[in-house]
Design a protein around this motif. Structure first.
Motif, PDB file in Angstrom:
ATOM      1  N   LEU A  43      69.218 -23.325  17.897  1.00  0.00           N
ATOM      2  CA  LEU A  43      68.464 -22.728  16.796  1.00  0.00           C
ATOM      3  C   LEU A  43      69.296 -21.695  16.041  1.00  0.00           C
ATOM      4  N   ALA A  44      70.073 -20.899  16.761  1.00  0.00           N
ATOM      5  CA  ALA A  44      70.909 -19.886  16.105  1.00  0.00           C
ATOM      6  C   ALA A  44      71.911 -20.547  15.161  1.00  0.00           C
ATOM      7  N   ARG A  45      72.571 -21.580  15.639  1.00  0.00           N
ATOM      8  CA  ARG A  45      73.551 -22.277  14.810  1.00  0.00           C
ATOM      9  C   ARG A  45      72.873 -22.912  13.595  1.00  0.00           C
ATOM     10  N   ALA A  46      71.726 -23.545  13.819  1.00  0.00           N
ATOM     11  CA  ALA A  46      70.984 -24.178  12.717  1.00  0.00           C
ATOM     12  C   ALA A  46      70.509 -23.139  11.706  1.00  0.00           C
ATOM     13  N   ALA A  47      70.071 -21.978  12.189  1.00  0.00           N
ATOM     14  CA  ALA A  47      69.594 -20.918  11.294  1.00  0.00           C
ATOM     15  C   ALA A  47      70.717 -20.403  10.411  1.00  0.00           C
ATOM     16  N   VAL A  48      71.881 -20.166  10.998  1.00  0.00           N
ATOM     17  CA  VAL A  48      73.029 -19.687  10.227  1.00  0.00           C
ATOM     18  C   VAL A  48      73.441 -20.739   9.194  1.00  0.00           C
ATOM     19  N   ASP A  49      73.466 -22.004   9.613  1.00  0.00           N
ATOM     20  CA  ASP A  49      73.827 -23.087   8.689  1.00  0.00           C
ATOM     21  C   ASP A  49      72.799 -23.225   7.568  1.00  0.00           C
ATOM     22  N   VAL A  67      68.700 -13.427   2.114  1.00  0.00           N
ATOM     23  CA  VAL A  67      68.483 -12.691   3.351  1.00  0.00           C
ATOM     24  C   VAL A  67      67.311 -13.228   4.181  1.00  0.00           C
ATOM     25  N   GLN A  68      66.491 -14.089   3.617  1.00  0.00           N
ATOM     26  CA  GLN A  68      65.387 -14.653   4.385  1.00  0.00           C
ATOM     27  C   GLN A  68      65.034 -16.031   3.850  1.00  0.00           C
ATOM     28  N   ILE A  69      64.525 -16.857   4.761  1.00  0.00           N
ATOM     29  CA  ILE A  69      64.129 -18.198   4.376  1.00  0.00           C
ATOM     30  C   ILE A  69      63.051 -18.687   5.337  1.00  0.00           C
ATOM     31  N   GLN A  70      62.151 -19.502   4.809  1.00  0.00           N
ATOM     32  CA  GLN A  70      61.121 -20.136   5.633  1.00  0.00           C
ATOM     33  C   GLN A  70      61.183 -21.638   5.381  1.00  0.00           C
ATOM     34  N   ALA A  71      61.168 -22.391   6.454  1.00  0.00           N
ATOM     35  CA  ALA A  71      61.096 -23.849   6.348  1.00  0.00           C
ATOM     36  C   ALA A  71      59.797 -24.269   7.035  1.00  0.00           C
ATOM     37  N   ARG A  75      54.218 -29.466  11.669  1.00  0.00           N
ATOM     38  CA  ARG A  75      54.050 -28.981  13.044  1.00  0.00           C
ATOM     39  C   ARG A  75      54.264 -27.483  13.189  1.00  0.00           C
ATOM     40  N   GLY A  76      54.800 -26.798  12.193  1.00  0.00           N
ATOM     41  CA  GLY A  76      55.062 -25.373  12.295  1.00  0.00           C
ATOM     42  C   GLY A  76      56.123 -24.934  11.314  1.00  0.00           C
ATOM     43  N   SER A  77      56.540 -23.702  11.449  1.00  0.00           N
ATOM     44  CA  SER A  77      57.526 -23.140  10.524  1.00  0.00           C
ATOM     45  C   SER A  77      58.691 -22.520  11.266  1.00  0.00           C
ATOM     46  N   LEU A  78      59.805 -22.466  10.560  1.00  0.00           N
ATOM     47  CA  LEU A  78      60.988 -21.763  11.018  1.00  0.00           C
ATOM     48  C   LEU A  78      61.240 -20.637  10.028  1.00  0.00           C
ATOM     49  N   PHE A  79      61.401 -19.441  10.543  1.00  0.00           N
ATOM     50  CA  PHE A  79      61.707 -18.267   9.720  1.00  0.00           C
ATOM     51  C   PHE A  79      63.074 -17.757  10.119  1.00  0.00           C
ATOM     52  N   VAL A  80      63.874 -17.390   9.135  1.00  0.00           N
ATOM     53  CA  VAL A  80      65.193 -16.831   9.390  1.00  0.00           C
ATOM     54  C   VAL A  80      65.363 -15.602   8.504  1.00  0.00           C
ATOM     55  N   ARG A  82      68.277 -12.347   7.910  1.00  0.00           N
ATOM     56  CA  ARG A  82      69.597 -11.852   8.289  1.00  0.00           C
ATOM     57  C   ARG A  82      69.872 -10.510   7.626  1.00  0.00           C
ATOM     58  N   ASP A  83      70.742  -9.767   8.273  1.00  0.00           N
ATOM     59  CA  ASP A  83      71.268  -8.545   7.670  1.00  0.00           C
ATOM     60  C   ASP A  83      72.787  -8.685   7.702  1.00  0.00           C
ATOM     61  N   GLY A  84      73.495  -7.614   7.555  1.00  0.00           N
ATOM     62  CA  GLY A  84      74.948  -7.699   7.504  1.00  0.00           C
ATOM     63  C   GLY A  84      75.612  -8.225   8.761  1.00  0.00           C
ATOM     64  N   SER A  85      75.010  -8.006   9.930  1.00  0.00           N
ATOM     65  CA  SER A  85      75.688  -8.389  11.161  1.00  0.00           C
ATOM     66  C   SER A  85      74.881  -9.301  12.082  1.00  0.00           C
ATOM     67  N   HIS A  86      73.594  -9.482  11.840  1.00  0.00           N
ATOM     68  CA  HIS A  86      72.761 -10.298  12.723  1.00  0.00           C
ATOM     69  C   HIS A  86      71.875 -11.268  11.956  1.00  0.00           C
ATOM     70  N   VAL A  87      71.419 -12.262  12.694  1.00  0.00           N
ATOM     71  CA  VAL A  87      70.450 -13.233  12.198  1.00  0.00           C
ATOM     72  C   VAL A  87      69.368 -13.335  13.258  1.00  0.00           C
ATOM     73  N   VAL A  88      68.116 -13.310  12.832  1.00  0.00           N
ATOM     74  CA  VAL A  88      67.010 -13.548  13.755  1.00  0.00           C
ATOM     75  C   VAL A  88      66.230 -14.740  13.218  1.00  0.00           C
ATOM     76  N   ALA A  89      65.946 -15.681  14.114  1.00  0.00           N
ATOM     77  CA  ALA A  89      65.201 -16.882  13.734  1.00  0.00           C
ATOM     78  C   ALA A  89      64.001 -16.995  14.653  1.00  0.00           C
ATOM     79  N   ALA A  90      62.875 -17.410  14.081  1.00  0.00           N
ATOM     80  CA  ALA A  90      61.648 -17.535  14.867  1.00  0.00           C
ATOM     81  C   ALA A  90      60.917 -18.823  14.513  1.00  0.00           C
ATOM     82  N   VAL A  91      60.280 -19.378  15.507  1.00  0.00           N
ATOM     83  CA  VAL A  91      59.482 -20.583  15.348  1.00  0.00           C
ATOM     84  C   VAL A  91      58.019 -20.181  15.469  1.00  0.00           C
ATOM     85  N   THR A  92      57.190 -20.683  14.543  1.00  0.00           N
ATOM     86  CA  THR A  92      55.747 -20.395  14.583  1.00  0.00           C
ATOM     87  C   THR A  92      54.967 -21.701  14.568  1.00  0.00           C
TER      88      THR A  92
END
Length: 160
Positions: A43-49, A67-71, A75-80, A82-92
């Motif tokens: 998921l981390a790799r997919a979120a960055v890509d 800096v943000q995206i929702q797919a 069946r649900g959503s993926l939220f990503v 990011r800031d300058g040094s990190h990415v957080v991705a979540a599945v809902t």
């Protein structure tokens, strides 16, 4: 608070988030709530890509970075986020409260950033602060407001 604690807090405060991963900007996993081995890395790799591809699709380099995206899927959503040094991705699940999920993800990144800033505080400044605190405690403890006398002082008066 470390990265794992930041994610634990995130999933605790946001009932809509089923799983999340926190990664460096290059996609290397810092912490994950996924139980399955390797799922967080995927998921981390997919979120960055995904963020990179969406940014490239926007084209115009004069606009601010993405800096943000929702797919959303049936069946649900993926939220990503990011800031300058990190990415957080979540599945809902389906039909999440989009603004609230983005807010919670950004809060997670801010909390992590604050903790990292505290950890990077120079050791010299911490030592100086401890020494100043110790001196002020000593000074306060030794000041009683009453004059003190010793046996030597009392004995000096008798001989006069």
């Amino acid at each position: 608070m470390d990265a794992a604690q930041a994610l634990a807090d995130l999933t605790e405060i946001s009932a809509q988030i089923e799983a999340a991963v926190l990664a460096e900007a290059d996609g290397s996993v810092v912490a994950s709530t996924f139980r399955q081995e390797g799922r967080g890395e995927e998921l981390a790799r997919a979120a960055v890509d995904l963020v990179a591809a969406a940014g490239e699709a926007r084209g115009n380099s004069e606009t601010p970075e993405l800096v943000q995206i929702q797919a959303a899927t049936p069946r649900g959503s993926l939220f990503v986020v990011r800031d300058g040094s990190h990415v957080v991705a979540a599945v809902t699940g389906t039909k999440p409260t989009v603004g609230l999920v983005f807010y919670d993800l950004k809060t997670c990144l801010r909390m992590l950033e604050r903790e990292e800033a505290k950890a990077e505080k120079p050791a010299k400044a911490e030592k100086s602060e401890k020494a100043t605190t110790a001196k002020s405690k000593v000074g306060k403890a030794s000041t009683s407001g009453k004059p003190t006398t010793t046996k030597k002082d009392e004995g000096g008066d008798e001989g006069s």
